[in-house]
Design an enzyme around this catalytic site. Sequence first.
Site, mmCIF file in Angstrom:
data_model
loop_
_atom_site.group_PDB
_atom_site.id
_atom_site.type_symbol
_atom_site.label_atom_id
_atom_site.label_comp_id
_atom_site.label_asym_id
_atom_site.label_seq_id
_atom_site.Cartn_x
_atom_site.Cartn_y
_atom_site.Cartn_z
ATOM 1 N N HIS A 215 -45.068 -4.070 -58.524
ATOM 2 C CA HIS A 215 -44.769 -5.338 -59.018
ATOM 3 C C HIS A 215 -44.544 -6.485 -58.949
ATOM 4 O O HIS A 215 -43.720 -6.032 -56.737
ATOM 5 C CB HIS A 215 -43.617 -4.846 -60.132
ATOM 6 C CG HIS A 215 -42.191 -3.657 -59.821
ATOM 7 N ND1 HIS A 215 -41.629 -5.296 -58.723
ATOM 8 C CD2 HIS A 215 -41.507 -2.999 -59.785
ATOM 9 C CE1 HIS A 215 -40.402 -4.272 -58.481
ATOM 10 N NE2 HIS A 215 -40.499 -2.936 -58.570
ATOM 11 N N CYS A 231 -40.496 1.746 -56.168
ATOM 12 C CA CYS A 231 -41.048 1.106 -56.607
ATOM 13 C C CYS A 231 -41.723 -0.077 -55.018
ATOM 14 O O CYS A 231 -40.622 -0.105 -54.334
ATOM 15 C CB CYS A 231 -40.495 -0.382 -57.620
ATOM 16 S SG CYS A 231 -40.178 1.247 -59.203
#
Length: 255
Positions: A215, A231
């Site tokens: 992301h 992440c």
Amino acid sequence: MKKTLLLAIAFAASLSGPIFAQERYRERPPVVVSPDLAAPWVMQLAGPNARVAYPRQAAQPRVVYRPRPVYQQRQAQPARRGVLDRRPVQPVAMRANRPIRSQLEPQFLPQVVSYATKEKPGTIVIDTNNRFLYLVIEGGQARRYGVGVGKPGFEWAGAHKITRKAEWPSWVPPKEMITREAAKGHYLPARMEGGPENPLGARALYLGSTLYRIHGTNAPWTIGSAVSSGCIRMRNEDVVDLYERVNVGTRVIVM
């Protein structure tokens, strides 16, 4: 008889008296002058062999060297109540709350590099040790991006596929993250809608059934560091570029 003897003695004394007086003062004693003008000059009357007594000199004062006292800096006294302190206020150096970078290091900017791999073009390979994401292309090359990865204790590796893509995604923090951050005094919202303040940034690529994503981020200064909860984060402009180049079902290898 007595009268004759007395006359003879008187006559002899009258003849020898002046001669004896002149012989007495024929060699006069030398004048003895004291080197100290404060001494009595009449010492010359003591005769040539007399000892001269010189006055004792006063003792010189003794010089004692003492080390200089060490002056300690006075501590600032608290201002008295009701008294205005007119001293100028010194500026206080403040430490930045976060390491803001004006620009990324050149190696973390997008660029095409030589990349030898057995993976097919279109595959994403993430090198967490060196903080790079490679999108494999034709001709033994790859498009390389700088990324931020999981902090110590949150590293992981494996192979997954992109199962979903989202633009300006909303963020729903996992319960484990909410509990963990609350113990540190950081209270996370149960849900945050997408936008510039959202920590997931402009785009998100979801990996399989895991909670991990590739992301964007609203903290681009963290690219190249290990700061996330697992992440893979990219600059917003970089994740937008990657988003347009890959599709759902793309193979992702994290190592």
